[in-house]
Scaffold this active site. Structure first.
Site, mmCIF file in Angstrom:
data_model
loop_
_atom_site.group_PDB
_atom_site.id
_atom_site.type_symbol
_atom_site.label_atom_id
_atom_site.label_comp_id
_atom_site.label_asym_id
_atom_site.label_seq_id
_atom_site.Cartn_x
_atom_site.Cartn_y
_atom_site.Cartn_z
ATOM 1 N N ASP A 174 0.782 -1.176 0.089
ATOM 2 C CA ASP A 174 0.010 0.049 -0.070
ATOM 3 C C ASP A 174 0.899 1.162 0.064
ATOM 4 O O ASP A 174 1.958 1.072 0.432
ATOM 5 C CB ASP A 174 -1.023 0.064 1.350
ATOM 6 C CG ASP A 174 -1.664 1.068 1.263
ATOM 7 O OD1 ASP A 174 -2.436 1.471 0.165
ATOM 8 O OD2 ASP A 174 -2.032 1.806 2.489
ATOM 9 N N ASP B 120 0.122 5.091 1.315
ATOM 10 C CA ASP B 120 -0.114 6.133 2.333
ATOM 11 C C ASP B 120 -0.254 5.303 3.543
ATOM 12 O O ASP B 120 -0.858 4.233 3.860
ATOM 13 C CB ASP B 120 -1.525 6.879 2.166
ATOM 14 C CG ASP B 120 -1.500 7.536 0.856
ATOM 15 O OD1 ASP B 120 -0.669 8.556 0.689
ATOM 16 O OD2 ASP B 120 -2.528 7.353 0.031
#
Length: 230
Positions: free
Chosen positions: A24, A26
């Site tokens: 991922d 953020d």
């Protein structure tokens, strides 16, 4: 050893041989929440009006595609344009988490393929990583606008596997939100929970059943020995 195993058996087991890591973005690679909050506040004022922007509620839906979050929160989709505009403007202020560059370098030296599967749009994610000098580390960067169904559906992880040319058992997904773990599980990919960012609900994240819990980026290396040659 700082890799923490779960007290209960994990929903999936990390495979013995891995060849790729899907990240991922953020809260895992970049600490974007301060910039995100500023962009959200500006977008809220432009599209909704005065008053406090409900950023904490927005953060609880992290990992999802922005328009989907707006629908869940009952906010106007018109917030997307100013949010994206401000996100591009503020991108140079986004810091990379300590230890991430070293982690990516080591994984590359060990022979791993790397990908990003993010709730951001693909163009915005690639632009941010390019500005931060991280884009060359990744074989593929996939945004939620580039799959039919964004997280928590498995589509984005399945698409990453397709582009990497690898089966599900050869990869591990690293995320900081239950939506990341759900997407990985749906694709048959083992997952690891990243706790080096400020996680909104650690209990909820652990309840999602990651195969491992990582307290700092370097912890991942214990799960990713060098890829066998040949």
């Amino acid at each position: 050893m700082t890799v923490t195993t779960l007290r209960q058996p994990p929903a999936q087991t990390l495979p013995s041989v891995r060849r790729a890591v899907i990240f991922d973005l953020d809260g895992v690679i970049v600490d974007s929440f301060a910039v995100m909050e500023e962009a959200f506040a500006i977008a809220y004022k432009e599209a909704v009006g005065d008053g406090p922007a409900p950023f904490e509620e927005y953060r609880r839906h992290q990992g999802r595609y922005f328009p989907d979050i707006m629908r869940i929160m009952g906010l106007p989709l018109e917030m997307e344009e100013p949010f994206v505009r401000e996100s591009y403007r503020l991108a140079p202020q986004v810091p990379v988490f300590e230890g991430i560059v070293e982690l990516l370098l080591t994984l590359r030296v060990r022979g791993y393929k790397l990908a990003v599967a993010t709730g951001k749009s693909g163009p915005r994610a690639r632009s941010l990583l390019e500005q931060l000098g991280l884009l060359p580390f990744f074989d593929h960067v996939i945004g939620s606008d580039e799959v039919a169904h964004p997280k928590p559906a498995p589509d984005i992880v399945e698409h990453a596997l397709h582009l990497l040319g690898l089966p599900a058992e050869a990869a591990v997904m690293v995320g900081d939100a239950p939506t990341d773990l759900a997407s990985a599980k749906g694709a048959g990919v083992a997952s690891a929970a990243a706790l080096w960012a400020e996680v909104d609900d650690e209990e909820e994240l652990l309840a999602a059943g990651p195969g491992a819990v990582l307290h700092r980026p370097a912890d991942l290396l214990a799960l990713c020995p060098s890829v066998p040659r040949g």
